[in-house]
Design a protein around this motif. Structure first.
Motif, mmCIF file in Angstrom:
data_model
loop_
_atom_site.group_PDB
_atom_site.id
_atom_site.type_symbol
_atom_site.label_atom_id
_atom_site.label_comp_id
_atom_site.label_asym_id
_atom_site.label_seq_id
_atom_site.Cartn_x
_atom_site.Cartn_y
_atom_site.Cartn_z
ATOM 1 N N ARG A 3 36.760 -42.135 -0.163
ATOM 2 C CA ARG A 3 37.068 -43.178 0.805
ATOM 3 C C ARG A 3 37.309 -44.499 0.090
ATOM 4 N NH1 ARG A 3 32.593 -40.903 2.690
ATOM 5 N NH2 ARG A 3 31.352 -42.784 2.469
ATOM 6 N N GLN A 4 38.301 -45.246 0.560
ATOM 7 C CA GLN A 4 38.592 -46.544 -0.034
ATOM 8 C C GLN A 4 37.584 -47.594 0.418
ATOM 9 O OE1 GLN A 4 42.638 -47.501 0.907
ATOM 10 N NE2 GLN A 4 43.494 -45.937 -0.449
ATOM 11 N N ARG A 5 37.078 -47.451 1.646
ATOM 12 C CA ARG A 5 36.111 -48.405 2.172
ATOM 13 C C ARG A 5 34.890 -47.650 2.680
ATOM 14 N NH1 ARG A 5 38.825 -52.191 6.519
ATOM 15 N NH2 ARG A 5 36.741 -53.117 6.363
ATOM 16 N N PRO A 6 33.695 -48.039 2.251
ATOM 17 C CA PRO A 6 32.487 -47.338 2.721
ATOM 18 C C PRO A 6 32.170 -47.685 4.173
ATOM 19 C CG PRO A 6 31.884 -49.238 1.402
ATOM 20 C CD PRO A 6 33.384 -49.122 1.314
ATOM 21 N N TYR A 7 31.433 -46.774 4.816
ATOM 22 C CA TYR A 7 30.935 -47.028 6.160
ATOM 23 C C TYR A 7 29.558 -47.688 6.057
ATOM 24 C CZ TYR A 7 34.614 -43.833 7.727
ATOM 25 O OH TYR A 7 35.821 -43.238 7.969
ATOM 26 N N PRO A 8 29.149 -48.453 7.087
ATOM 27 C CA PRO A 8 27.823 -49.091 7.033
ATOM 28 C C PRO A 8 26.678 -48.093 6.868
ATOM 29 C CG PRO A 8 29.152 -50.064 8.776
ATOM 30 C CD PRO A 8 29.915 -48.866 8.273
ATOM 31 N N SER A 9 26.884 -46.853 7.282
ATOM 32 C CA SER A 9 25.828 -45.841 7.181
ATOM 33 C C SER A 9 25.751 -45.197 5.805
ATOM 34 C CB SER A 9 26.045 -44.750 8.238
ATOM 35 O OG SER A 9 27.325 -44.153 8.081
ATOM 36 N N ASP A 10 26.732 -45.454 4.934
ATOM 37 C CA ASP A 10 26.759 -44.811 3.616
ATOM 38 C C ASP A 10 25.542 -45.208 2.776
ATOM 39 O OD1 ASP A 10 29.104 -43.572 4.211
ATOM 40 O OD2 ASP A 10 30.363 -44.757 2.861
ATOM 41 N N LEU A 11 25.126 -44.285 1.923
ATOM 42 C CA LEU A 11 24.010 -44.540 1.023
ATOM 43 C C LEU A 11 24.416 -45.517 -0.077
ATOM 44 C CD1 LEU A 11 22.742 -40.876 0.568
ATOM 45 C CD2 LEU A 11 21.558 -42.688 1.815
ATOM 46 N N SER A 12 23.557 -46.481 -0.346
ATOM 47 C CA SER A 12 23.732 -47.315 -1.529
ATOM 48 C C SER A 12 23.260 -46.527 -2.747
ATOM 49 C CB SER A 12 22.906 -48.599 -1.402
ATOM 50 O OG SER A 12 21.519 -48.283 -1.364
#
Length: 279
Positions: A3-12
């Motif tokens: 993905r080019q842009r992460p989602y707010p739910s993605d793991l750091s």
């Protein structure tokens, strides 16, 4: 495709470091048992966990998973395997211990709070697994949980809404006594009567019912019970839990554990848990 842009739910990166050892150990164990033979190339576990967290946080159906994740059938397959193999329970235990130690507590709790929440279900939940909570006037399922004094999940049981708090509480107390033998004290509301109290005593757990003052009107924070109520409130930040969408009660329990994994990992890394408006 990354993905080019992460989602707010993605793991750091920091949150992934907390989960990676458990998930990698699970994969290694399955590989050792020959369960991966004949399967397609393995997917990145972090990518899969991002997708499962996206489902839990946004509440979308599995088939609506964005195409920049792995195919929904693959993601659901991992979710089902993790639930069946106890991965979510293991992760909850690891993260709970880390949170407690970070708060200066012993890794294992000695007290708990139990409560139940009735919730409506979606159309795909079998009628045989539902019921009516006559007191709350809700048709659906009931979530029975036990938490420690920090509000961290110790046990969860999903039943038909017609199952009494007392009956569900007995099973939750049994689960807590088995998994957390140091627990000797429990607090509950007035839905937990003599049989739950007596059952707790047989398990070595002193169950104390905290009663609301009948003369009080309006909202009032009730000692001890507010801890589990706060946990229910935090769980509801995950839209998949706004209703019960899971066909199987065990999958409902897994979604609750997954939400707690999300909350605890953010707590450990001091990352904000955005509410619905924030997402």
């Amino acid at each position: 495709m990354p993905r080019q842009r992460p989602y707010p739910s993605d793991l750091s990166d920091a949150r992934w470091e907390l989960m990676e050892p458990v998930l990698s150990a699970w994969r290694a164990e399955r590989r050792g048992k020959g369960l991966d033979i004949g399967r397609p190339p393995e997917h990145d576990l972090r990518w899969i966990m991002d997708a499962v967290l996206y489902i839990d946080r946004t509440g979308i159906p599995w088939r609506y998973l964005p195409h920049d994740f792995a195919p929904w059938e693959t993601v659901y397959g991992y979710f089902a395997a993790w639930q069946k193999d106890g991965v979510f329970e293991h992760l909850n235990g690891v993260l709970r211990r880390l949170v407690r130690e970070a708060e200066g507590r012993d890794g294992e709790p000695s007290a708990c709070v139990v409560d139940a929440q009735s919730i409506k279900t979606s159309a795909n939940v079998p009628a045989a697994g539902q019921g009516i909570d006559a007191g709350k006037k809700i048709a659906g399922r009931k979530r029975h949980i036990g938490v420690d004094t920090l509000g961290l999940l110790l046990a969860v049981l999903v039943t038909a809404a017609s199952v009494s708090d007392n009956a569900g509480g007995i099973q939750v107390l049994s689960q807590i006594a088995q998994d957390h033998p140091r627990v000797t004290k429990a607090w509950a509301d007035t839905g937990y009567r003599t049989t739950a109290i007596d059952h707790g005593a047989r398990l070595g757990i002193d169950v104390e019912v905290i009663r609301r003052d009948p003369g009080e009107k309006g909202f009032k924070v009730i000692p001890r019970r507010w801890v589990v109520e706060r946990t229910f409130g935090r769980l509801m930040h995950h839209r998949r839990l706004a209703r019960d969408y899971e066909a199987l009660p065990t999958r409902s329990e897994a979604m609750i554990r997954l939400a707690m994994i999300d909350l605890m990992s953010r707590r450990l890394t001091r990352e904000a848990t955005l509410n619905w408006r924030g997402t």
